[in-house]
Design a protein around this motif. Structure first.
Motif, mmCIF file in Angstrom:
data_model
loop_
_atom_site.group_PDB
_atom_site.id
_atom_site.type_symbol
_atom_site.label_atom_id
_atom_site.label_comp_id
_atom_site.label_asym_id
_atom_site.label_seq_id
_atom_site.Cartn_x
_atom_site.Cartn_y
_atom_site.Cartn_z
ATOM 1 N N TRP A 57 48.665 67.842 28.102
ATOM 2 C CA TRP A 57 49.212 68.246 29.393
ATOM 3 C C TRP A 57 48.305 67.847 30.556
ATOM 4 O O TRP A 57 48.735 67.847 31.706
ATOM 5 N N SER A 58 47.046 67.464 30.278
ATOM 6 C CA SER A 58 46.126 67.203 31.385
ATOM 7 C C SER A 58 45.404 65.864 31.321
ATOM 8 O O SER A 58 44.710 65.516 32.261
ATOM 9 N N LEU A 61 46.333 63.644 34.268
ATOM 10 C CA LEU A 61 46.636 64.431 35.460
ATOM 11 C C LEU A 61 46.009 63.838 36.720
ATOM 12 O O LEU A 61 46.584 63.903 37.797
ATOM 13 N N GLY A 74 40.307 64.954 33.312
ATOM 14 C CA GLY A 74 41.511 65.380 32.604
ATOM 15 C C GLY A 74 41.211 66.189 31.355
ATOM 16 O O GLY A 74 41.741 67.289 31.157
ATOM 17 N N LEU A 77 39.157 69.461 32.207
ATOM 18 C CA LEU A 77 40.007 70.543 32.703
ATOM 19 C C LEU A 77 40.642 71.306 31.544
ATOM 20 O O LEU A 77 40.655 72.544 31.538
ATOM 21 N N ALA A 78 41.140 70.587 30.557
ATOM 22 C CA ALA A 78 41.754 71.246 29.400
ATOM 23 C C ALA A 78 40.734 72.119 28.670
ATOM 24 O O ALA A 78 41.039 73.252 28.288
#
Length: 96
Positions: A57-58, A61, A74, A77-78
Motif C-alpha cells: 500500500w505504500s 506512494l 515508501g 513509512l510502512a
C-alpha cells in the motif's frame, strides 16, 4: 492476575511481536537495497517479496527523483505504521 488479564497480556505481546517482525522484514529489505544486495540470491529475493507484500500500500506512494529515496520513504513509512499501530493495539490490550 485474572485469566482475562493474562490472556489480554499474552495477546498484546503476540501482536507486538508480529508488528516487530513485519517492521524488521521491511527494514531488512531497505538495508539490502541500500547496500545493493545480490538480487539473484534466493534469500534477498524472499525478503524483497515479503517486504513488497507488507508494504504494498505504500511502496510507490512517493515520487522522489532518486529511487533510493522512494524505497526508504515508501517502505520506511510502512514499517513505522506497523510498529505504531501494532504497539498501540498491544498497549490497549494490556490495559484491558
Amino acid at each position: 492476575m485474572t485469566t482475562r488479564t493474562r490472556s489480554s497480556s499474552t495477546a498484546g505481546r503476540v501482536i507486538a511481536i508480529v508488528a516487530d517482525v513485519m517492521a524488521f522484514v521491511i527494514l531488512l529489505w531497505i538495508l539490502m537495497y541500500l547496500l545493493d544486495a545480490n538480487r539473484a540470491n534466493d534469500f534477498v529475493e524472499f525478503i524483497r517479496d515479503c517486504a513488497r507484500f507488507l508494504a504494498g500500500w505504500s511502496h510507490d506512494l512517493f515520487t522522489f527523483d532518486e529511487e533510493w529515496a522512494r524505497v526508504v520513504a515508501g517502505y520506511g513509512l510502512a514499517a513505522v505504521v506497523y510498529l505504531f499501530i501494532g504497539h498501540a493495539i498491544a498497549g490497549r490490550l494490556r490495559r484491558a
